[in-house]
Design a protein around this motif. Structure first.
Motif, PDB file in Angstrom:
ATOM      1  N   MET A  57      31.122 -13.620  77.051  1.00 52.91           N
ATOM      2  CA  MET A  57      30.287 -12.246  77.229  1.00 52.91           C
ATOM      3  C   MET A  57      29.684 -11.821  78.496  1.00 52.91           C
ATOM      4  N   TYR A  58      30.104 -10.893  79.064  1.00 53.75           N
ATOM      5  CA  TYR A  58      30.028 -10.536  80.632  1.00 53.75           C
ATOM      6  C   TYR A  58      28.587  -9.876  80.856  1.00 53.75           C
ATOM      7  N   PRO A  59      28.180 -10.120  82.130  1.00 54.68           N
ATOM      8  CA  PRO A  59      26.796  -9.750  82.320  1.00 54.68           C
ATOM      9  C   PRO A  59      26.457  -8.298  81.864  1.00 54.68           C
ATOM     10  N   GLN A  60      27.438  -7.115  82.165  1.00 52.49           N
ATOM     11  CA  GLN A  60      27.121  -5.960  81.768  1.00 52.49           C
ATOM     12  C   GLN A  60      27.314  -5.949  80.281  1.00 52.49           C
ATOM     13  N   GLN A  61      27.850  -6.821  79.536  1.00 49.13           N
ATOM     14  CA  GLN A  61      27.757  -6.710  78.135  1.00 49.13           C
ATOM     15  C   GLN A  61      26.369  -7.082  77.547  1.00 49.13           C
ATOM     16  N   VAL A  62      25.802  -8.204  78.163  1.00 46.33           N
ATOM     17  CA  VAL A  62      24.704  -8.701  77.926  1.00 46.33           C
ATOM     18  C   VAL A  62      23.438  -7.408  78.403  1.00 46.33           C
ATOM     19  N   GLN A  63      23.753  -6.782  79.338  1.00 44.79           N
ATOM     20  CA  GLN A  63      22.797  -5.869  79.755  1.00 44.79           C
ATOM     21  C   GLN A  63      22.655  -4.666  78.613  1.00 44.79           C
ATOM     22  N   HIS A  64      24.049  -4.323  78.222  1.00 47.07           N
ATOM     23  CA  HIS A  64      24.076  -3.182  77.255  1.00 47.07           C
ATOM     24  C   HIS A  64      23.282  -3.580  76.028  1.00 47.07           C
ATOM     25  N   TYR A  65      23.819  -4.759  75.581  1.00 47.80           N
ATOM     26  CA  TYR A  65      22.920  -5.346  74.510  1.00 47.80           C
ATOM     27  C   TYR A  65      21.242  -5.369  74.570  1.00 47.80           C
ATOM     28  N   LEU A  66      21.065  -5.733  75.536  1.00 51.69           N
ATOM     29  CA  LEU A  66      19.475  -5.722  75.747  1.00 51.69           C
ATOM     30  C   LEU A  66      18.844  -4.171  75.876  1.00 51.69           C
ATOM     31  N   ARG A  67      19.853  -3.600  76.469  1.00 51.95           N
ATOM     32  CA  ARG A  67      19.343  -1.904  76.719  1.00 51.95           C
ATOM     33  C   ARG A  67      19.230  -1.375  75.077  1.00 51.95           C
ATOM     34  N   THR A  68      20.380  -1.715  74.222  1.00 53.13           N
ATOM     35  CA  THR A  68      20.292  -1.312  73.040  1.00 53.13           C
ATOM     36  C   THR A  68      19.121  -1.628  72.073  1.00 53.13           C
ATOM     37  N   PHE A  69      19.077  -3.127  72.236  1.00 53.61           N
ATOM     38  CA  PHE A  69      17.958  -3.719  71.386  1.00 53.61           C
ATOM     39  C   PHE A  69      16.609  -3.237  71.599  1.00 53.61           C
TER      40      PHE A  69
ATOM     41  N   CYS B  73      10.832   0.328  72.574  1.00 55.04           N
ATOM     42  CA  CYS B  73      10.203  -0.194  73.866  1.00 55.04           C
ATOM     43  C   CYS B  73      10.626   0.842  74.975  1.00 55.04           C
ATOM     44  N   GLN B  74       9.597   0.811  75.600  1.00 54.82           N
ATOM     45  CA  GLN B  74       9.749   1.695  76.972  1.00 54.82           C
ATOM     46  C   GLN B  74      10.474   0.799  78.049  1.00 54.82           C
ATOM     47  N   PHE B  75      11.478   1.402  78.968  1.00 52.83           N
ATOM     48  CA  PHE B  75      11.898   0.996  79.965  1.00 52.83           C
ATOM     49  C   PHE B  75      10.967   1.387  81.163  1.00 52.83           C
ATOM     50  N   MET B  76      10.463   0.234  82.008  1.00 52.84           N
ATOM     51  CA  MET B  76       9.875   0.530  83.383  1.00 52.84           C
ATOM     52  C   MET B  76      10.791   0.486  84.323  1.00 52.84           C
ATOM     53  N   ASN B  77      11.949  -0.137  84.577  1.00 55.59           N
ATOM     54  CA  ASN B  77      13.059  -0.407  85.242  1.00 55.59           C
ATOM     55  C   ASN B  77      14.376  -0.560  84.522  1.00 55.59           C
ATOM     56  N   ASP B  78      15.409   0.113  84.818  1.00 62.00           N
ATOM     57  CA  ASP B  78      16.821  -0.025  84.267  1.00 62.00           C
ATOM     58  C   ASP B  78      17.753   0.027  85.039  1.00 62.00           C
ATOM     59  N   THR B  79      18.237  -1.141  85.729  1.00 60.19           N
ATOM     60  CA  THR B  79      19.440  -1.116  86.441  1.00 60.19           C
ATOM     61  C   THR B  79      20.675  -1.780  85.748  1.00 60.19           C
ATOM     62  N   ASP B  80      21.698  -2.022  86.499  1.00 56.66           N
ATOM     63  CA  ASP B  80      22.983  -2.331  86.040  1.00 56.66           C
ATOM     64  C   ASP B  80      22.811  -3.859  86.031  1.00 56.66           C
ATOM     65  N   HIS B  81      21.779  -4.761  86.730  1.00 62.03           N
ATOM     66  CA  HIS B  81      21.618  -6.015  86.755  1.00 62.03           C
ATOM     67  C   HIS B  81      20.290  -6.638  86.377  1.00 62.03           C
ATOM     68  N   TYR B  82      19.238  -5.731  85.975  1.00 61.78           N
ATOM     69  CA  TYR B  82      18.072  -6.189  85.500  1.00 61.78           C
ATOM     70  C   TYR B  82      17.151  -4.966  84.857  1.00 61.78           C
ATOM     71  N   LEU B  83      16.724  -5.379  83.886  1.00 58.50           N
ATOM     72  CA  LEU B  83      15.814  -4.167  83.450  1.00 58.50           C
ATOM     73  C   LEU B  83      14.304  -4.914  83.257  1.00 58.50           C
ATOM     74  N   THR B  84      13.339  -3.869  83.333  1.00 57.91           N
ATOM     75  CA  THR B  84      11.888  -4.298  82.944  1.00 57.91           C
ATOM     76  C   THR B  84      11.434  -3.424  81.938  1.00 57.91           C
ATOM     77  N   VAL B  85      10.877  -3.974  80.750  1.00 62.34           N
ATOM     78  CA  VAL B  85      10.670  -3.380  79.503  1.00 62.34           C
ATOM     79  C   VAL B  85       9.228  -3.571  78.868  1.00 62.34           C
ATOM     80  N   GLN B  86       8.567  -2.471  78.622  1.00 57.92           N
ATOM     81  CA  GLN B  86       7.165  -2.719  77.982  1.00 57.92           C
ATOM     82  C   GLN B  86       7.135  -2.828  76.447  1.00 57.92           C
ATOM     83  N   LEU B  87       6.890  -3.824  76.122  1.00 57.95           N
ATOM     84  CA  LEU B  87       7.185  -4.285  74.514  1.00 57.95           C
ATOM     85  C   LEU B  87       6.053  -3.447  73.725  1.00 57.95           C
TER      86      LEU B  87
END
Length: 259
Positions: free
Chosen positions: A1-13, A19-33
């Motif tokens: 599972m490549y980093p971009q696939q993990v990123q997509h899974y996290l974004r979808t989840f 949950c609100q995204f405070m930062n959303d890039t192609d290599h990290y994200l910050t989410v308000q739970l």
């Protein structure tokens, strides 16, 4: 599972769980739970017991998850998440607990008078190889329940479509010819075939290391007529460490009606 696939899974989840995204890039994200998600994944039972007992203002956590550390240019602090990491496994488990099966529909233009949608069964599998080391792989498969056509990387195909939980207006859903349980059996067979064709030299190597360590263990107890209890314990521990095992898990799945 490549980093971009993990990123997509996290974004979808997190988006699916409001949950609100405070930062959303192609290599990290910050989410308000949300409160519910904080309770589920942040392991703060005493905090929530206190807040609820005194009627305090809840303060759910923010979470920064890094999927590709090599792309970080700024000083970002967060959890490194990759396939097999504790956090990602926790989210897989949360997905399973909250509802491992969904039904979705491809959205079509309203100008289409009577859209016809075909049923597909999609399943995401996790295959784990265990010995003294662990290797994990993700397989996403889909089967057309009308004609039996099977495609790999089914989840990626869905990402290119506009799908939702609501059925399009006036859509006609084709009845499936292949029952979902039979479709699941076919997909299980595909995964088993992939495993059979895979390189299993790792199991042979683990067996050789196991035999080597057993010889070392026997050397230490050479000449001892009555072996102590710790001998059997060490021997069992070596077997558990090196014994080759394969585990197939269904992470989630769904019935998808597509054009």
């Amino acid at each position: 599972m490549y980093p971009q696939q993990v990123q997509h899974y996290l974004r979808t989840f997190f988006s699916e769980n409001n949950c609100q995204f405070m930062n959303d890039t192609d290599h990290y994200l910050t989410v308000q739970l949300t409160i519910d998600m904080d309770k589920r994944i942040m392991n703060r039972p005493y905090y929530w017991q206190y807040v609820e007992s005194v009627g305090g203002v809840p303060s759910p956590s923010q979470l920064t998850l890094i999927t590709d550390q090599t792309k970080l240019n700024e000083n970002i602090k967060g959890e490194l998440v990759h396939f097999g990491s504790p956090r990602l496994n926790q989210l897989f488990q949360a997905t399973h607990e909250m509802g491992a099966f969904i039904q979705m529909f491809e959205q079509v233009e309203e100008t289409i008078n009577r859209p016809i949608l075909t049923p597909w069964l999609g399943v995401n599998y996790k295959v784990s190889y265990y010995s003294n080391q662990t290797k994990e792989m993700l397989h996403s498969l889909g089967i057309n329940l009308m004609n039996g056509n099977i495609i790999t990387d089914f989840h990626a195909s869905l990402n290119e479509m506009n799908i939702a939980s609501t059925m399009p207006l006036n859509a006609f859903l084709l009845p499936y010819v292949i029952k979902p349980i039979r479709g699941l059996e076919r997909l299980d067979g595909i995964v088993e075939k992939v495993i059979q064709q895979d390189d299993h030299s790792w199991a042979d190597q683990a067996k050789k290391r196991w035999q080597r360590d057993i010889r070392v263990l026997e050397f230490f107890y050479e000449g001892v007529e009555e072996r102590p209890e710790c001998y059997e314990m060490e021997k069992t521990a070596l077997q558990q460490q090196y014994e080759a095992r394969i585990k197939i898990e269904i992470i989630n799945g769904g019935l998808f009606y597509l054009k």
